[in-house]
Design an enzyme around this catalytic site. Structure first.
Site, PDB file in Angstrom:
ATOM      1  CB  CYS A   1      -2.279  19.877  39.157  1.00 15.56           C
ATOM      2  SG  CYS A   1      -0.963  21.026  38.118  1.00 15.56           S
TER       3      CYS A   1
ATOM      4  CB  CYS B   1       0.173  18.236  36.939  1.00 18.64           C
ATOM      5  SG  CYS B   1       0.317  19.507  38.163  1.00 18.64           S
ATOM      6  CG  ASP B   2      -2.742  15.443  36.371  1.00 18.23           C
ATOM      7  OD1 ASP B   2      -1.392  15.023  36.498  1.00 18.23           O
ATOM      8  OD2 ASP B   2      -3.274  15.384  37.532  1.00 18.23           O
TER       9      ASP B   2
END
Ligand code: NAP
Length: 319
Positions: free
Chosen positions: A138, A141-142
């Site tokens: 992701c 997300c990261d």
């Protein structure tokens, strides 16, 4: 005899992404006693997307915020919600469909499967070991953890190219490693990536192993034309090699294609009477919030017709 609680519904929707909540809104508004179940928190995949800019009506909205709106909309029509259920078995075949969890047996005249799909794994050494320590599925997300770092994105489809471009906001260098000479992604994304100075393509290469100490330090690649092995120094690896459907509870009961996606007709009817599928879990040419929401609406309307047209013979379904 079981001492589990029994609950009965007209329709149970499995999965709470855009397909699930859209189905829930249409079914409950169509007067069906409707439940929505999820093994996770509500919202599905889009809850992890930082921004969505192609859902009509919202030129830019956070994924989590959009899914909150879906849920609030379903609440308005009285959908009964069961997040974080621990499913033991699912029986789709009988007239009364049953979902047995650790504490409850949910029964329904009809089921809509909207369980979505999850990122496919590379299945190479180091992938599991470094998950969360340099291996991520992701970018949104990261990505921010990789400021001024060097990354490898694996894959040649729209996801790989889009996410690689996104990662260049943070990383100083992003390699796109793809197993063929030609990319699968739409030309418009390809062009954007070719024009991006931080992106370098490594074509006709396949990842073999991810190595590091505490976190990822390098990825081993095989040149598929010469069979030569090379090392690439990277701080993170983002595999984007497609999705696999979440169907583990239905396998063997329902018709699925070679990749495991559930086969439906245009009414979202599956191979089992009274069971419909919607969104990313089904065999569909496009996996987007809008197509999932559209599938959910069609599935719910088909479900309403199914229930209206059928004479249920089992005692508990004569409600
Ligand atoms: P995809 O289109 O199936 O592409 C997967 C890529 O990974 C392909 O290039 C494939 O190579 C490669 N691959 C598959 N297995 C591999 C393996 N074991 N090792 C190395 N490489 C492997 O998947 P996706 O990019 O996730 O897209 C899924 C769907 O969502 C598509 O319909 C896509 O159009 C859609 N999507 C749309 C958007 C958008 O419109 N904004 C954004 C993202 C995704 P080959 O090419 O050699 O098969």
């Amino acid at each position: 005899m079981t001492n589990k609680k029994e609950l009965f519904f007209d329709v149970i929707i499995l999965g709470s992404g855009p397909a699930g909540f859209s189905a829930a809104i249409y079914a409950s508004r169509g007067n069906l006693k409707t439940a929505i179940l999820d093994i996770n928190m509500f919202g599905g995949q889009p809850s992890n997307y930082l921004e969505i800019e192609n859902y009509p009506g919202f030129s830019l909205i956070g994924g989590f915020e959009l899914m909150e709106k879906f849920e609030e909309h379903a609440d308005k029509f009285g959908v009964e919600k069961f997040p974080m259920v621990e499913i033991e078995t699912i029986n789709l075949i009988n007239e009364v469909k049953e979902i047995e969890t650790t504490d409850t047996i949910y029964k329904a005249k009809s089921i809509i499967i909207a369980t979505g799909a999850q990122a496919k794994k590379l299945n190479i050494p180091g992938e599991d070991e470094f998950k969360g320590r340099g291996v991520s599925y992701c970018a949104i997300c990261d990505g921010a953890f990789y400021k001024d770092k060097t990354l490898a994105v694996i894959g040649g489809g729209n996801s790989a190219i889009e996410e690689a471009i996104y990662l260049t906001k943070f990383a100083k260098k992003v390699y796109i490693v793809h197993r063929r000479d030609e990319l699968r992604a739409d030309k418009i994304y390809q062009q954007k990536a070719f024009n991006n100075e931080k992106i370098e393509f490594i074509l006709s290469h396949s990842p073999k192993e991810i190595l590091g100490t505490n976190t990822v330090e390098k990825i081993i690649l095989e040149d598929l034309k010469t069979n030569q092995i090379k090392e690439l120094q990277v701080d993170g690896v983002f595999p984007y090699i497609g999705f696999t459907p979440n169907t583990e509870y239905f396998n063997g009961q329902i018709k699925q294609n070679q990749q495991g996606f559930i086969e439906t007709d245009t009414n979202m009817q599956t191979s089992i009477n009274g069971v419909f599928a919607a969104g990313d879990v089904r065999n569909t040419p496009l996996r987007q919030v809008i197509t999932a929401a559209s599938d959910g609406a069609v599935a719910a309307c088909s479900c309403i017709k199914y229930i209206e047209s059928k004479t249920f013979v089992t005692e508990e379904t004569k409600v």
